[in-house]
Design a protein around this motif. Sequence first.
Motif, short mmCIF file in Angstrom:
data_model
loop_
_atom_site.label_atom_id
_atom_site.label_comp_id
_atom_site.label_asym_id
_atom_site.label_seq_id
_atom_site.Cartn_x
_atom_site.Cartn_y
_atom_site.Cartn_z
N HIS A 160 0.04 29.76 6.49
CA HIS A 160 0.92 30.46 7.43
C HIS A 160 1.31 29.56 8.59
CE1 HIS A 160 0.48 34.32 5.53
NE2 HIS A 160 -0.83 34.19 5.53
N HIS B 164 -7.54 32.54 7.78
CA HIS B 164 -6.56 33.37 8.48
C HIS B 164 -5.22 32.64 8.66
CE1 HIS B 164 -5.09 36.52 11.10
NE2 HIS B 164 -4.81 35.63 12.04
N THR C 282 -2.30 40.38 14.12
CA THR C 282 -2.43 39.72 12.81
C THR C 282 -3.85 39.83 12.26
OG1 THR C 282 -2.95 37.57 13.79
CG2 THR C 282 -0.64 38.01 13.34
N THR D 198 5.98 29.37 12.89
CA THR D 198 5.67 29.38 11.49
C THR D 198 6.87 29.08 10.60
OG1 THR D 198 5.92 31.73 11.65
CG2 THR D 198 3.69 30.87 11.55
N LEU E 45 7.18 32.66 16.26
CA LEU E 45 7.04 31.34 16.80
C LEU E 45 6.39 30.43 15.77
CD1 LEU E 45 7.35 29.78 19.47
CD2 LEU E 45 5.00 30.40 19.96
N SER F 96 0.38 32.17 17.70
CA SER F 96 0.77 32.88 16.50
C SER F 96 -0.42 32.83 15.55
CB SER F 96 1.99 32.18 15.89
OG SER F 96 2.22 32.62 14.58
N ARG F 97 -0.89 33.95 15.10
CA ARG F 97 -2.08 34.04 14.27
C ARG F 97 -3.27 33.33 14.93
NH1 ARG F 97 -0.93 36.47 9.58
NH2 ARG F 97 -2.93 35.98 8.62
N GLY F 98 -3.29 33.31 16.24
CA GLY F 98 -4.44 32.76 16.94
C GLY F 98 -4.39 31.27 17.21
N VAL F 99 -3.30 30.61 16.82
CA VAL F 99 -3.18 29.19 17.13
C VAL F 99 -1.89 28.95 17.91
CG1 VAL F 99 -4.50 28.38 15.13
CG2 VAL F 99 -2.02 28.64 14.94
N ILE F 100 -1.90 27.90 18.69
CA ILE F 100 -0.64 27.46 19.29
C ILE F 100 0.09 26.71 18.19
CG2 ILE F 100 0.41 26.02 21.07
CD1 ILE F 100 -2.16 26.57 22.71
#
Lengths: 558, 413
Positions: free
Chosen positions: B328, B324, A79, A554, A552, A52-56
Amino acid sequence: MSNTVNVAGLSFTLANPTTTRKFGPRIGSAVFRRPNGAELTIETPGMLASSSRGVIPHLSRDHHNLTKAIRWVHIPFETFLEHSPPVPTLQAGKNPLHTFLGFLPSQHILSMSIRDPHDGKGMPSNGNAHVCASSLRGVRKISPSTWRSHVGACQPDIAIALSDTPFTDPPYSQKRLTKSIERSVQWLADILQPVEEPALRPNIFVHMSGATSIPARRAFSESLTEILHGREADSVKPFRCLDEGVSGYTFNLVPLRLSLDASIRPVPEDQHDIPPTIDSRDPLPTRNTRHADQIIPLLQASLISLPTSKTRLINSARSPHEILLFIQNIGVDLFDAHWAQRAADIGIALDFRFPVTEHARGKASTKLGKEIPTNGKRNIGHNLYHNDYTLDFTSLGGDSFVGSYDDRANMATQDICLCAACSPAIPRTRIAHGNDPNEASSIIPEEAPPRYRPPYTRAYVHHLLHTHEMTAHSLLVMHNISVLDAFFAGVRRVVAEKGEQEFIEEVKVFESTYDGNLAVFDEARVMWRNVEMARGKGRLAREKAKQEESTLGTAVEL
Amino acid sequence: MEFEVLAKCHTTRARVSRMKLAHGVTMLPTFMPVATQAAIKGLTPEQVESLGVSLILNNTYHLNLRPGLKVLQEAGGAHKFQGWDGNLLTDSGGFQMVSLNKFMTMTEEGALFESPFTGEPTMLTPEESISIQHIIGADIIMQLDDVVSSLTVGPRVEEAMERSVRWLDRCIAQHENSGKKRTQNLFAIVQGGLDPELRDRCLDEMVKRKDGVSGFAIGGLSGGEEKDIFWRIIKQCAEKLPEDRPRYSMGIGFAEDLLVCVALGVDMADCVFPTRTARFGVALTHQGPLNLRLSKHAKDFNPIDEACPCPTCESGTSRAMLHHIVTHETAAAHALTLHNVTFQAQVMGRARTAIMEGTFPDYLHSFFANYFGDVGYPEWCVNALRSVGVDLLEGKDINVVPGQGAKWEYAKS
């Protein structure tokens, strides 16, 4: 130019390539060979982690590197459309996407799609030359050429071609489906355009279009293998047909489920504006298991005319039970871990094995009265919000695994859960600050085996969940992903060593042992919401309401 | 506890010491990250250990409510419960009762408050606070004190100070009879508000009881008082406290506060600031805080600090990536918490090295030049350090900023 290329070439081999059968359990290995010679192997059936947004979600970089079950991570790109150009496309150096997100080319395969495959929220219609993607700054239109350029700049190992999957209200007319197929085929051709440096192109996977229409799905697949001529052939040189340029087939179950729901629930004309229910978007399993039975023929319709030698990937399976059905009836090779990661969000510690162990085969334990859902089967995990865990000092997956600390008898590897919650390893290095004395930094030599501490307990995570501590979710994510990885290892072992018939028997045992309705998830979700209500800060309330629908990770209070 | 002073600064009152507790050695001066509810926000104990942290803090008030003493007892104490092998300190629970309870009254017997679970009146006595801390099992435990806000004036401040002395006697008695003295160490807390005379009386009384305690804390500060008063109280207390006991300044966390306190003779400090500010997207650096929510970081591919050894910087996490995900994703909070905890440890580690090498005044000069050079030095820091022989302005043409002077990165309006 070529010295900046480090995309991994993919070769997928099935253990029994001579089989002419289209469907049935199969094992294989996807070997990714990087230009520098490094090889990464994903054994199949296997899994990929969702991001999600590039992170696990919940994992810092040291944690995702530590979790050896994380070998393939899928990155939804939408995103990043908040900025133009998207920031990862500006990253310098080799493996820009790996570098930007902190994944290791030596350890992680990255795949990239424009949309989040789990997001089923309503979207404006796609156009003839664009897909509508969702970003925090609103809907973004992405053309095939823009997508090609983002993929080229980010250099993921695998890119999913754009596909015209409608997220307007189902059901869809035949005309709409025809358009969807035409666009998806055209957009696949676009990403397969000849490039100066073929090594620059990542492996391309294609999403199988056609929604819930069997004829439409067949038509889409047939157009992939159709030999092209003239200008069409020139546009994808050197491939003779589109399928030659494709390394894998993906199936997103969220839009399929939305369509299936719509087909059994007639939508009155005046309600067209009502978005799909939250429930149908929720990637967590519900008591409704009919979907898998309906989905299997749809997936088979897509695959029937295609070669068996390519990887098959499913996004948003809901439970191990569903996964087993897809492995058994179709021969799907890869599944995302989204449901297991989402389970960690709501306080579930997974605790199941495949094949079912002797210990679990017996009667479900009645210890503390928490093990038995109404149908008398075992739960596949523990709802650690439940007060029954207040004084439970066993490890998260203690019914199925031991931690390395307790591995006194040198047990088989499949009996050990190596996650950082069940097998916390004493750090090999500590950052030295000032004149720290030797005794304060007893470093374990590099060549020495790791030293472990006792596992984190259910009682501790129960406490962390109720006190709203984020550490709970870090531990649970690492654990759940590891349990799912062990599940796939068990599947491969049974198919490889005992064959298909034995595998089918083991699936039956699994189904009769573990509750496939996942009642424990429903219970956890309710308790998770209650704690959120009691402890969550109002500031984030609106954001959270939005997030908890499908996103997922967040949805946890910072 | 073994406590040994290894080196003293030739100019200031700073010192390096070695404190050996039941769970290992912690070098002082040190900063203690706060694990209020048995976890440093978002991190695992192994991560905290890998950052080079050897002493953390748990809050008694919170642990007593959740998980509760029964759980801690069955787990074999807070160390085992949270999987922390290093040293641990618990506060007495008094401060949280004041800050978190609207319906609390102090009586001579103890603090009377409304149970947050049942609403029933509940009494926390000094004896009980110590017993609870014995069950939690921390290496350092704190006396129950009668806490008043540092902004309180009038007779209540004197009453609280005197009661804290009486409660210290009760805590010492409880601790002496517990059989826990070998593994757990009791610290006294000096009170007396912002009144130097009350502080002096409290110091006199508490130092008399030195044999019953392993260390001294300076309490009742960091509650919004003026910084110029704050440092004078710290200086007064540190000067009067015995050489052979560690001195702990409660609730201090800004880098400049830490270094001023160290220069005045403080050995330990704790604060939620570095971990809390991480959750709001702020990274601490030797050049001042970075607010990663600001759009100016959106396309910055540099790490927070090229030279930082923390896992976040070491793995090359760019400011753009942090921008980024910040606010969030919890993973952003984890990344910044790892960094900020490391930053605090570095500030203190460098202080220790400098004191050992006899260059602590130089370290103060270079720290302030890096951290405040662009915005000007806080006047109170200049005053405080002058009082121990370091003139930050010496040979420099630099702006001096009155007031609190804490540095922050704001959006350009």
